[in-house]
Design a protein around this motif. Sequence first.
Motif: not given
Lengths: 266, 65
Positions: B50-65
């Motif tokens: 769903c990508g919500m982790c990517e959008l909510r990560c304050p450290d920009l540390a998550i990317e869906l690949r």
Amino acid sequence: MAVKDYIRERFFPHLWCPGCGHGIVMGAMIRAIEKLGIQKSDIVVVSGIGCSSRICGYLDFHTLHTLHGRALAFATGLKLSRPELTLLVPMGDGDAFAIGGNHLIHAARRNIDLTAIIMNNNIYGMTGGQSSPSTGYGDLATTAPYGNIDPSFDPVNLVLGAGASFVARTTTYHVTSMINILEKAITHKGFSVVEVLSQCPTYYGRKNRLATAVDMMNFYKNRTTPIGSKDKEKNPDLIERGIFIQEERPEYCAEYAKLIEKARSQ
Amino acid sequence: MAKKKKGKPVINREWCKGCGICVEFCPEDALALDEMEKSNLAYPDKCNSCGMCELRCPDLAIELR
């Protein structure tokens, strides 16, 4: 383009505390700009001083890191001289409502085409947790150890009263809605204000029984409601989120250009 | 809901500060903090991208690949 194409990777990991909401706002700004497809070289980010204002160091656009509270004044000057640029002005609550309060209301009154993104964390985080104009009545802060007795500003009503033509509120929990609102605010011709409730777990949360970022985001989830919802009628303490006003009004740079034409023709 | 994206979260461990936002708000409980307090896709089968982790990560540390 990917998110990494919009940041200065050499400054990462960033300096914000674990769980700080400002990083979520930065991510949402990047995604809104990416969706709008605006060229990086056509965007200027102007910030003042504070935790929130560090954002302009991390973003890879044209950036100006200016004086505390004066970001809107610098941005007004830049916009008047280069009206073709898209200006984003990220500010904190201290920056926007305390030292920069006058710049905020006058930018709103002029309806100049800027987008002010106010990251409201209810505290002065960078300097150690002093109370700010948006610290709530009864909240604890390092300068209010027995509870704050100053009523807080309602930022939305403040800028509505001052004449802003686009006013919205969102939170770091409602991140997809934040991206949509930012897109609308950036494309709006006129002064846009987006208040984002952004958690400071280190200085606000820890002192006010919301010790973690997760607790604070759960607070935003449970204590806010869309504008005009029935929940608000049942529980007036809920904070409304959404777009409060979006109106087309004469924009300052356009009016200024007309004035120059008029003066030249005489 | 976020627009569905292909891929699964890839976590940049050097940028992750272990705040736990992605773990708490993952709708499928697919993420967990590991022994180093870093986010980790502990249950990849549960992830629905769903990508919500990517959008909510304050450290920009998550990317869906």
